[in-house]
Design a protein around this motif. Structure first.
Motif, PDB file in Angstrom:
ATOM      1  N   PHE A 116      32.655   9.872  62.540  1.00 15.36           N
ATOM      2  CA  PHE A 116      31.514   9.940  63.451  1.00 15.36           C
ATOM      3  C   PHE A 116      30.544  10.996  62.928  1.00 15.36           C
ATOM      4  N   PRO A 117      29.327  10.618  62.545  1.00 15.76           N
ATOM      5  CA  PRO A 117      28.407  11.592  61.929  1.00 15.76           C
ATOM      6  C   PRO A 117      27.973  12.706  62.867  1.00 15.76           C
ATOM      7  N   HIS A 118      28.028  12.454  64.185  1.00 18.84           N
ATOM      8  CA  HIS A 118      27.570  13.444  65.154  1.00 18.84           C
ATOM      9  C   HIS A 118      28.706  14.365  65.618  1.00 18.84           C
ATOM     10  N   ARG A 119      29.894  14.214  65.042  1.00 19.59           N
ATOM     11  CA  ARG A 119      31.033  15.065  65.392  1.00 19.59           C
ATOM     12  C   ARG A 119      31.391  15.948  64.200  1.00 19.59           C
ATOM     13  N   SER A 120      31.851  17.149  64.505  1.00 17.30           N
ATOM     14  CA  SER A 120      32.284  18.045  63.446  1.00 17.30           C
ATOM     15  C   SER A 120      33.533  17.493  62.771  1.00 17.30           C
ATOM     16  N   VAL A 121      33.892  18.080  61.628  1.00 16.67           N
ATOM     17  CA  VAL A 121      35.114  17.685  60.937  1.00 16.67           C
ATOM     18  C   VAL A 121      36.320  17.853  61.857  1.00 16.67           C
ATOM     19  N   VAL A 150      45.819  18.513  54.592  1.00 17.96           N
ATOM     20  CA  VAL A 150      45.101  17.741  53.580  1.00 17.96           C
ATOM     21  C   VAL A 150      44.143  18.602  52.771  1.00 17.96           C
ATOM     22  N   GLY A 151      44.266  19.918  52.893  1.00 10.61           N
ATOM     23  CA  GLY A 151      43.484  20.815  52.052  1.00 10.61           C
ATOM     24  C   GLY A 151      42.074  21.076  52.524  1.00 10.61           C
ATOM     25  N   LEU A 152      41.815  20.941  53.824  1.00  9.33           N
ATOM     26  CA  LEU A 152      40.459  21.137  54.347  1.00  9.33           C
ATOM     27  C   LEU A 152      40.367  22.309  55.320  1.00  9.33           C
ATOM     28  N   ALA A 153      41.299  23.236  55.234  1.00 12.13           N
ATOM     29  CA  ALA A 153      41.193  24.442  56.059  1.00 12.13           C
ATOM     30  C   ALA A 153      39.896  25.170  55.698  1.00 12.13           C
ATOM     31  N   GLY A 154      39.155  25.583  56.711  1.00 11.39           N
ATOM     32  CA  GLY A 154      37.878  26.251  56.494  1.00 11.39           C
ATOM     33  C   GLY A 154      36.676  25.336  56.631  1.00 11.39           C
ATOM     34  N   TRP A 155      36.913  24.033  56.725  1.00 11.04           N
ATOM     35  CA  TRP A 155      35.825  23.072  56.852  1.00 11.04           C
ATOM     36  C   TRP A 155      35.722  22.510  58.272  1.00 11.04           C
ATOM     37  N   GLU A 156      36.436  23.100  59.207  1.00 11.35           N
ATOM     38  CA  GLU A 156      36.531  22.531  60.546  1.00 11.35           C
ATOM     39  C   GLU A 156      35.173  22.366  61.230  1.00 11.35           C
ATOM     40  N   ARG A 157      34.256  23.304  61.030  1.00  5.17           N
ATOM     41  CA  ARG A 157      32.970  23.271  61.734  1.00  5.17           C
ATOM     42  C   ARG A 157      31.874  22.584  60.927  1.00  5.17           C
ATOM     43  N   SER A 158      32.226  22.026  59.781  1.00  4.17           N
ATOM     44  CA  SER A 158      31.252  21.311  58.963  1.00  4.17           C
ATOM     45  C   SER A 158      30.998  19.919  59.543  1.00  4.17           C
ATOM     46  N   TRP A 159      29.957  19.270  59.007  1.00  6.96           N
ATOM     47  CA  TRP A 159      29.611  17.917  59.422  1.00  6.96           C
ATOM     48  C   TRP A 159      29.987  16.943  58.309  1.00  6.96           C
ATOM     49  N   PRO A 160      30.279  15.705  58.655  1.00 10.67           N
ATOM     50  CA  PRO A 160      30.710  14.740  57.639  1.00 10.67           C
ATOM     51  C   PRO A 160      29.757  14.608  56.454  1.00 10.67           C
ATOM     52  N   ASP A 161      28.428  14.664  56.716  1.00  9.85           N
ATOM     53  CA  ASP A 161      27.491  14.477  55.599  1.00  9.85           C
ATOM     54  C   ASP A 161      27.445  15.682  54.662  1.00  9.85           C
ATOM     55  N   GLU A 162      28.149  16.756  55.005  1.00 11.95           N
ATOM     56  CA  GLU A 162      28.249  17.914  54.118  1.00 11.95           C
ATOM     57  C   GLU A 162      29.449  17.810  53.181  1.00 11.95           C
ATOM     58  N   LEU A 163      30.235  16.758  53.332  1.00  9.09           N
ATOM     59  CA  LEU A 163      31.453  16.597  52.555  1.00  9.09           C
ATOM     60  C   LEU A 163      31.276  15.540  51.469  1.00  9.09           C
ATOM     61  N   SER A 164      32.024  15.695  50.384  1.00  7.52           N
ATOM     62  CA  SER A 164      32.080  14.658  49.357  1.00  7.52           C
ATOM     63  C   SER A 164      32.854  13.456  49.892  1.00  7.52           C
ATOM     64  N   GLY A 165      32.808  12.353  49.140  1.00  7.66           N
ATOM     65  CA  GLY A 165      33.546  11.157  49.559  1.00  7.66           C
ATOM     66  C   GLY A 165      35.035  11.418  49.677  1.00  7.66           C
ATOM     67  N   ARG A 170      39.780  12.571  53.226  1.00  6.41           N
ATOM     68  CA  ARG A 170      40.821  13.507  53.677  1.00  6.41           C
ATOM     69  C   ARG A 170      40.736  13.718  55.186  1.00  6.41           C
ATOM     70  N   VAL A 171      39.511  13.727  55.710  1.00  5.03           N
ATOM     71  CA  VAL A 171      39.358  13.861  57.162  1.00  5.03           C
ATOM     72  C   VAL A 171      39.962  12.640  57.853  1.00  5.03           C
ATOM     73  N   GLY A 172      39.701  11.456  57.291  1.00  3.85           N
ATOM     74  CA  GLY A 172      40.291  10.243  57.858  1.00  3.85           C
ATOM     75  C   GLY A 172      41.810  10.290  57.829  1.00  3.85           C
ATOM     76  N   LEU A 173      42.369  10.804  56.745  1.00  7.13           N
ATOM     77  CA  LEU A 173      43.814  10.945  56.647  1.00  7.13           C
ATOM     78  C   LEU A 173      44.325  11.981  57.646  1.00  7.13           C
ATOM     79  N   ALA A 174      43.582  13.082  57.790  1.00 14.12           N
ATOM     80  CA  ALA A 174      43.973  14.116  58.760  1.00 14.12           C
ATOM     81  C   ALA A 174      43.969  13.555  60.183  1.00 14.12           C
ATOM     82  N   ARG A 175      43.000  12.711  60.492  1.00  9.91           N
ATOM     83  CA  ARG A 175      42.932  12.113  61.829  1.00  9.91           C
ATOM     84  C   ARG A 175      44.177  11.274  62.107  1.00  9.91           C
ATOM     85  N   ALA A 176      44.639  10.548  61.084  1.00  7.90           N
ATOM     86  CA  ALA A 176      45.850   9.750  61.253  1.00  7.90           C
ATOM     87  C   ALA A 176      47.077  10.640  61.395  1.00  7.90           C
ATOM     88  N   LEU A 177      47.129  11.729  60.631  1.00  9.03           N
ATOM     89  CA  LEU A 177      48.290  12.618  60.666  1.00  9.03           C
ATOM     90  C   LEU A 177      48.343  13.424  61.959  1.00  9.03           C
TER      91      LEU A 177
END
Length: 348
Positions: A116-121, A150-165, A170-177
């Motif tokens: 969701f682009p309007h939600r934080s990581v 999944v190695g994204l500690a520290g990116w919690e408050r970032s937005w999806p468009d600030e992340l690489s593919g 990894r966020v999608g995988l984290a959501r499943a986990l």
């Protein structure tokens, strides 16, 4: 007991799907049905997935693999046959129970991230927990833990468009986990990524699997990805599963010319291991002899060349306890690494 079981699953689209199943069972060709407006997407699929296993379903576009995946969590009802999850028939569940199954017990990781682009990581990672109705503090804690996995500690408050593919996946995988689901369904989850990032995600999944031992059904059209990730692989063609086995099973003993053509360009030196070509020792082998060179049963063939060059004797293959399992003669190793068919190399 198997975690997931598919029993003679058919999925047919058209005006009279059950009639389509009956005609297929009677021998009608899939192409003939298609010409009449009936599509047989999945034909008589049967398999079992064990707890903690990565079960890969591999096939070209149109083979039916994604449709099969959707039958596993009830997104698509089988036209015939059934899917059992922990012994319960998924297709017989009431709508409320099916929603609970998909929100608590089975998670999906999609090809195109679905963030969701309007939600934080953090909020993206915790979305499944929000659907479950967990309080904000608990879901944020669990989402943060999953992001760390999944190695994204520290990116919690970032937005999806600030992340690489790769980071978005990894966020999608984290959501499943984060939901701590028993079963992960991964539909071409890495295929939209660049090759280097894709391999990194494969590494990430294998590392997580060593720690979490999830039950995973992974869909891919890429044979190398299938052989790298799968404990077992189901090869699909035209709606049917044509072979199920380990990567070595499929490479050593393809069930058909179609499967053989699939695996002909595989780097067998990275897939086959010492155990796949070793033979019974013709004489007793003294493992304490300084001239005896050993290799582990799981050692890839590519890594056997150096130890084989250090001795004129056959390599001694040992198991985890250091016990002799077999031997590999130099000509057997060279044949297996060359163009000679693997089964012939094994008999050499």
């Amino acid at each position: 007991m198997s975690k997931l079981v598919a029993e003679h699953v058919f999925k047919v689209f058209g005006r009279r799907p059950k009639e389509g199943v009956r005609r297929i069972q009677a021998g009608t060709d899939r192409d003939e049905l298609r010409a009449e407006g009936t599509t047989a997407a999945v034909i008589d699929a049967s398999f079992e997935v064990q707890q903690g296993e990565i079960f890969v379903v591999m096939g070209l576009s149109g083979s039916g693999k994604s449709t099969l995946l959707r039958t596993l969590n009830g997104l698509a009802q089988p036209t015939s046959g059934r899917v059992l999850f922990d012994g319960r028939d998924v297709s017989s569940l009431a709508a409320k129970d099916l929603r609970h199954l998909r929100s608590h017990r089975i998670s999906m990781v999609f090809q195109h991230f679905a963030l969701f682009p309007h939600r934080s990581v953090l909020d993206n990672a915790g979305y499944g927990l929000e659907v479950q109705g967990l309080p904000r503090q608990e879901r944020e804690e669990r989402a943060a833990q999953a992001l760390e996995l999944v190695g994204l500690a520290g990116w919690e408050r970032s937005w999806p468009d600030e992340l690489s593919g790769g980071m978005q996946q990894r966020v999608g995988l984290a959501r499943a986990l984060a939901t701590d689901a028993d079963l992960l369904l991964m539909d071409e989850s890495f295929s939209a990524l660049d090759p280097l990032i894709r391999r990194d995600m494969q590494d990430q999944l294998l590392t997580l699997q060593q720690r979490l031992r999830k039950t995973i059904v992974f869909i891919t059209h890429d044979l190398n990805e299938a052989m790298r990730l799968g404990d077992r692989i189901a090869v699909m063609r035209d709606g049917r599963i044509v072979q199920i086995g380990t990567a070595q099973d499929i490479l050593v003993d393809p069930a058909s010319d179609y499967v053989a053509s699939f695996v002909q360009d595989v780097d067998r030196s990275r897939v086959l291991t010492a155990a796949s070509i070793m033979q019974k020792p013709p004489v007793a082998v003294d493992l304490s002899d300084p001239q005896c060179v050993t290799a582990h049963t799981d050692t890839p063939l590519a890594e056997l060349l150096t130890p084989a060059s250090r001795t004129r004797q056959p390599l001694a293959v040992v198991d985890d306890e250091g016990r002799l399992s077999g031997v590999i003669a130099r000509d057997t190793l060279l044949a297996a690494l060359g163009d000679q068919p693997v089964k012939e190399a094994h008999r050499a």
